[in-house]
Design an enzyme around this catalytic site. Structure first.
Site, PDB file in Angstrom:
ATOM      1  N   LYS A 320       0.810  -1.225   0.000  1.00  0.00           N
ATOM      2  CA  LYS A 320       0.000   0.000   0.000  1.00  0.00           C
ATOM      3  C   LYS A 320       0.845   1.279   0.000  1.00  0.00           C
ATOM      4  CE  LYS A 320      -4.293  -1.749   1.963  1.00  0.00           C
ATOM      5  NZ  LYS A 320      -5.272  -1.689   3.034  1.00  0.00           N
ATOM      6  N   ASP A 356      -9.974   3.040   1.819  1.00  0.00           N
ATOM      7  CA  ASP A 356     -10.081   2.429   3.155  1.00  0.00           C
ATOM      8  C   ASP A 356     -10.718   3.406   4.146  1.00  0.00           C
ATOM      9  OD1 ASP A 356      -9.072  -0.114   2.699  1.00  0.00           O
ATOM     10  OD2 ASP A 356      -6.991   0.491   3.054  1.00  0.00           O
TER      11      ASP A 356
END
Ligand code: NAP
Length: 526
Positions: A320, A356
């Site tokens: 990420k 997210d």
């Protein structure tokens, strides 16, 4: 199209296999190098009698051709006897009206032109597949494109390029060839052999591969890594829904409308994202699908995303943050969080985004007011950063609690909020506690990041973990009368926001949630 290679060692067994294959396949490939006493006329007649819809491909491969194909594309190492036998079989196939003959590029321009003339003299109903096989490795994309153009210059109906995958990312340049060929209005069969090449066999159909190969029964592959026809059909059904999806023929020029999406991570085997995203894409009627890629070379994987017709990617552990340096643009949200979980591909330009934080905030919003509330965030990793960012953006007040002081303090400084060591958590008063650590995740389902007694002070308790649906920490919080929020809603909303970014359309979130719950329940009952 699914093609079953007929590889039996005798004419009689081959006839049996043709009988079975013609009931289920779209095409059969008669491997006249393997059917030792094969009588081509008898085999073709048997197939035509069984079905006039099944395409018949005839080939005769020589091992030396494949072995030398990489070094010497033209005229690779056959004896005159082998050459004569090969040409006799292929010419006979043309005379018997086979739908396709497959000839290696390594046979040379002269030989291929001679077969094409033979075909034209006989009325031209047989089409030519020009193939390249590499049983050792996968050459670079540049090299593969060069081979593709060498094949294409000879004007075949189909170009076939099959290489051996030694590592997962070898699939990417080969799959890349499919949209590339379609852009050049050329039908192509592009696949990787070997166990590491299986993913290409699964993805190639939805990219627009002309056909894929599958074996009639287990243990009889004509190339390493082939799946059985039953497995292939089951997988196609899972990916495309009940109705098998037909790729538009290349000349319609619609290939570019197929869009595929992938998950980049390592490991990815347990991920429920493919199931959830495919259900949503299918429900939206979007041509294309979502597959998980276990990545060991991130740079190569992103090159694949750029070059192939990949509309977007999800990014998961451990990439990420690392992925950010390979992107052309990064949204402000993702920059502030310092992590990208979503890539959008606009004609090769890659933008990194983060959903997210939004997934977590949407889940929170559905349960409580965020503005003015105090949130204890346990953990200081990527998810904690997304949570802190989202809570502050919504007017809430995060407090960081972490096992490692240094990491926790760094995050607290970044968002200008208080930090407490994990042992001090009992001192804090707040409205909601959110676990962002992996503690309690399957298979460690008896673990909790905080003591049960601590939870009594909170009205709301959230766990970002969704496997199991109710973690030990949530079970404890439930006993203390807290309002519970599972990681499932966050997971569904972050995925739904990805689909919105990729397609501009609102997916069916209830359906996405349902398929994940069903899968988790199925797993628990096994
Ligand atoms: P990460 O960046 O590796 O951060 C993990 C954090 O957990 C670190 O702060 C680490 O503390 C802490 N931690 C790890 N093991 C611990 C232990 N035994 N005791 C106490 N603290 C511990 O991971 P991440 O990407 O944020 O992911 C965390 C979790 O969120 C994963 O379970 C992931 O599956 C889940 N997640 C869920 C969703 C969803 O949609 N529901 C989305 C994203 C992530 P130190 O600083 O001390 O190492």
């Amino acid at each position: 199209m699914i093609c079953i290679p007929i590889t039996a060692i005798s004419n009689k067994e081959a006839l049996d296999d043709i009988e079975r294959s013609c009931r289920i396949a779209d095409a059969i490939e008669l491997r006249m190098d393997l059917i030792a006493d094969g009588t081509l006329a008898e085999l073709i007649t048997a197939a035509r009698c069984r079905s006039n819809k099944v395409a018949i491909i005839v080939t005769r491969r020589e091992k030396e051709e494949a072995a030398r194909a990489d070094e010497n594309l033209a005229g690779g190492g056959k004896t005159k006897d082998q050459k004569d036998k090969k040409f006799a079989v292929l010419k006979q196939a043309i005379e018997l009206g086979a739908d396709y003959i497959d000839i290696e590029l390594a046979c040379g321009v002269e030989a291929i032109e001679e077969l094409k003339s033979h075909c034209a003299r006989r009325g031209g109903s047989t089409k030519i597949i020009i193939s390249y096989h590499n049983f050792q490795r996968t050459p670079s994309l540049t090299r593969l494109k060069g081979i593709f153009h060498q094949c294409r210059e000879l004007k075949p109906a189909v170009v076939k390029i099959v290489t051996y995958a030694r590592r997962p990312e070898d699939n990417l340049p080969v799959l890349n060839l499919i949209p590339y060929a379609r852009k050049h209005l050329q039908e192509i069969i592009a696949l990787c052999m070997g166990d590491q090449g299986r993913i290409s066999r699964l993805m190639a159909p939805s990219l627009g591969n002309f056909l894929g190969f599958a074996t009639l029964s287990p243990g009889t592959p004509s190339a390493p890594g082939q799946l059985t026809v039953t497995e292939t059909m089951q997988i196609n059904k899972l990916i495309n829904g009940a109705e098998p999806k037909q790729n538009p023929p290349v000349l319609s020029g619609e290939g570019s409308q197929l869009r595929n999406y992938i998950l980049l991570g390592n490991p990815v085997g347990q991920s429920l994202s493919p199931l959830m995203h495919n259900a949503a894409l299918n429900d939206l009627g979007i041509a294309g699908n979502y597959n998980a890629f276990c990545v060991s070379d991130l740079a190569a994987a992103l090159q694949g995303v750029r070059g192939m017709n990949i509309g977007g990617a999800s990014v998961t552990i451990p990439f990420k943050s690392a992925v950010m340096e390979y992107l052309d643009d990064i949204t402000d949200d993702a920059l502030n969080i310092g992590a990208v979980n979503t890539i959008i591909n606009s004609n090769g330009r890659l933008t990194g985004a983060n959903t997210d934080w939004l997934g977590l905030i949407i889940a929170l919003r559905q349960a409580m007011r965020i503005e003015g509330m105090k949130f204890v965030i346990v953990g200081a990793g990527g998810t904690a950063r997304a949570a802190a960012y989202g809570i502050m953006k919504e007017g809430g007040f995060p407090v960081i609690v972490n096992r490692t002081t240094e990491n926790g303090k760094l995050l607290a400084v970044k968002f200008n909020c208080p930090f407490y060591a994990l042992e001090e958590i009992g001192k804090i008063e707040a409205d909601c506690l959110i676990n962002t650590t992996p503690v309690g995740m399957y298979p460690h389902i008896d673990e909790s990041p905080v003591d049960s007694a601590v939870l009594a002070g909170y009205k709301y308790v959230m766990d970002v973990i969704y496997h199991p649906l109710e973690t030990k920490m949530l079970q404890n919080a439930g006993k203390r009368g807290c309002h519970l929020l599972t990681g499932l809603d966050m997971f569904v909303h972050q995925g739904a926001e990805q689909i919105k970014l990729w397609t501009g359309r609102e997916p069916n979130r209830a359906l996405m949630k349902k398929v994940v719950i069903s899968s988790l329940h199925r797993e628990l009952s096994l």
